[in-house]
Design a protein around this motif. Sequence first.
Motif, PDB file in Angstrom:
ATOM      1  N   ALA A  39      33.657  54.886  11.066  1.00  0.00           N
ATOM      2  CA  ALA A  39      32.528  54.272  10.368  1.00  0.00           C
ATOM      3  C   ALA A  39      32.575  54.623   8.879  1.00  0.00           C
ATOM      4  CB  ALA A  39      31.214  54.718  10.998  1.00  0.00           C
ATOM      5  N   HIS A  44      30.947  51.262   7.156  1.00  0.00           N
ATOM      6  CA  HIS A  44      29.767  50.773   7.865  1.00  0.00           C
ATOM      7  C   HIS A  44      29.139  51.925   8.644  1.00  0.00           C
ATOM      8  CE1 HIS A  44      33.294  49.711  10.499  1.00  0.00           C
ATOM      9  NE2 HIS A  44      32.594  50.426  11.348  1.00  0.00           N
ATOM     10  N   ASP A  45      28.007  51.677   9.292  1.00  0.00           N
ATOM     11  CA  ASP A  45      27.320  52.776   9.966  1.00  0.00           C
ATOM     12  C   ASP A  45      27.860  53.010  11.379  1.00  0.00           C
ATOM     13  OD1 ASP A  45      25.994  50.964  11.720  1.00  0.00           O
ATOM     14  OD2 ASP A  45      24.290  50.810  10.376  1.00  0.00           O
ATOM     15  N   LEU A  46      27.456  54.127  11.952  1.00  0.00           N
ATOM     16  CA  LEU A  46      27.944  54.525  13.277  1.00  0.00           C
ATOM     17  C   LEU A  46      27.583  53.505  14.343  1.00  0.00           C
ATOM     18  CD1 LEU A  46      29.330  56.571  15.122  1.00  0.00           C
ATOM     19  CD2 LEU A  46      27.149  57.812  15.244  1.00  0.00           C
ATOM     20  N   GLU A  49      30.052  50.735  14.348  1.00  0.00           N
ATOM     21  CA  GLU A  49      31.323  51.203  14.900  1.00  0.00           C
ATOM     22  C   GLU A  49      31.259  51.274  16.417  1.00  0.00           C
ATOM     23  OE1 GLU A  49      35.277  52.388  15.023  1.00  0.00           O
ATOM     24  OE2 GLU A  49      34.121  51.472  13.407  1.00  0.00           O
TER      25      GLU A  49
END
Length: 108
Positions: A39, A44-46, A49
């Motif tokens: 991520a 991008h954010d978790l 992901e």
Amino acid sequence: MLNRRFREKDKPTDVLSFPDARGAGGDIAISMDIAQQNATRYGHDLLQELKILVLHGMLHLAGHDHAADHGEMAARERALRARLKLPACLIDRTLAPCSKLRLRGRAR
């Protein structure tokens, strides 16, 4: 390490799929450590992901195999990723440098 135990590969991986013996579903194992690293690496954010990894795992559970299907799984994953508005699919990431993927993702 699951990848060593089940795939005889001596390196960590982000997602593994374990199909049910009856061919009806199965289990997906995700490394949270690698998911967080990915991520961060791909910008991008978790949660994004995790969605990418679950999608990839589900395609494997449905019988797809990107190592042997001449791009069919990659195309399916790309199409589903677009419908779900997710960043670059897992297969694409193995084929392109991170910087190109980040730029592509930000341009949208």
